[in-house]
Design a protein around this motif. Structure first.
Motif, short mmCIF file in Angstrom:
data_model
loop_
_atom_site.label_atom_id
_atom_site.label_comp_id
_atom_site.label_asym_id
_atom_site.label_seq_id
_atom_site.Cartn_x
_atom_site.Cartn_y
_atom_site.Cartn_z
N ASP A 43 0.97 -1.16 0.02
CA ASP A 43 0.14 -0.13 0.16
C ASP A 43 0.87 1.27 -0.13
N LEU A 44 1.14 1.77 -1.18
CA LEU A 44 2.08 2.51 -1.53
C LEU A 44 1.82 4.17 -1.30
N PRO A 45 2.30 5.09 -1.04
CA PRO A 45 2.25 6.58 -1.13
C PRO A 45 1.65 7.06 -2.57
N VAL A 46 0.89 8.08 -2.76
CA VAL A 46 0.72 8.41 -4.14
C VAL A 46 1.90 9.07 -4.73
N THR A 47 2.83 9.68 -4.02
CA THR A 47 4.01 10.08 -4.46
C THR A 47 4.56 8.95 -5.25
N SER A 106 5.51 -1.15 3.91
CA SER A 106 4.68 0.03 3.27
C SER A 106 4.36 1.20 4.36
N SER A 107 3.97 0.87 5.31
CA SER A 107 3.97 1.99 6.34
C SER A 107 5.23 2.76 6.40
N LYS A 117 5.75 4.83 3.31
CA LYS A 117 5.03 6.09 3.55
C LYS A 117 5.41 7.27 4.51
N THR A 159 8.38 9.12 2.77
CA THR A 159 8.03 9.78 1.84
C THR A 159 7.48 11.19 2.12
N ASP A 160 7.00 11.20 3.44
CA ASP A 160 6.52 12.54 4.38
C ASP A 160 7.58 13.30 4.82
#
Length: 225
Positions: A44-48, A214-215, A218, A221-222
């Motif tokens: 479950d990956l970020p939109v980025t 995945s978490s 994410k 990425t933030d």
């Protein structure tokens, strides 16, 4: 939509156009760059947009397997994997990782937006590329792996966040070897965040582990600049 392509040196998967984060993910002994390709679709990956690079290790003769040629990031001489490490082989693979990092930098992704990841042998190289150089990456992900003990492989602290995951029933890289490696990294000093997670599994990857990765990605990425 995932876009995948293969070159002679790597499998590349992009989660969207114009990636701003890259993950260079190294496979284990005897596998190839396809080994973790399917994991991308399970996360479950970020939109980025992210570019995943899964390089193929060179084919070399591995002594612990009777000298049979196979893909490997370095030679292994003994069943006790941390014994008599192939320092030169490890250094060559670290240099190859740096070459791959340089290619991503030339494409516009800074080192601080690059994650190094690896399973087993690949994890050894990901760790050494970070903690024998002191360079800063977005993160380093080390799965079912260890750090060899050798005065020739001097370790230094890095501000790179680290996530190490290991199986408590691992027969290939014993749990105690992985955990002591993590503790050595923590003992280097006050660098980036250090996290250790274990699961009741062998030398493998489980679904809860994929969710945890995945978490973690994410969160990175933030945080990356």
């Amino acid at each position: 939509m995932l876009q995948s392509r293969e070159t002679p040196e790597a499998v590349v998967v992009e989660t969207g156009p114009d990636p701003v984060l890259a993950v260079i993910w190294l496979h284990g002994l005897g596998a190839d760059g396809h080994d973790f390709e399917g994991v991308v679709a399970e996360m479950d990956l970020p939109v980025t947009p992210i570019r995943f690079v899964f390089p193929h290790a060179p084919v070399i003769r591995v002594r612990v397997n009777g000298g049979v040629p196979m893909r490997a990031w370095y030679d292994i001489a003994h069943p006790e994997i941390a014994r008599d490490p192939d320092v030169e082989g490890m250094r060559r693979s670290v240099a190859e990782v740096e070459r791959l990092v340089g290619r991503e930098i030339s494409r516009g992704i800074s080192r601080e937006r690059i994650v190094l990841a690896g399973f087993s042998q690949g994890g050894v190289i990901a760790l050494l590329a970070t903690f024998s150089t002191g360079l800063r990456y977005a993160g380093v992900l080390a799965l079912s792996t260890y750090l060899p003990s050798s005065p020739q492989l001097g370790l230094v602290d890095s501000p790179t966040p680290l996530l190490m995951i290991h199986g408590t029933e691992d027969p290939v890289v014993p749990y105690r070897v992985g955990k002591s490696s993590f503790e050595r990294i923590v003992g280097l000093g006050g660098g980036g965040e250090r996290r250790w997670i274990d699961y009741r599994m062998g030398h493998s990857v489980c679904l809860p582990e994929v969710a945890e990765i995945s978490s973690w990605l994410k969160a990175l990425t933030d945080e990356v600049p």
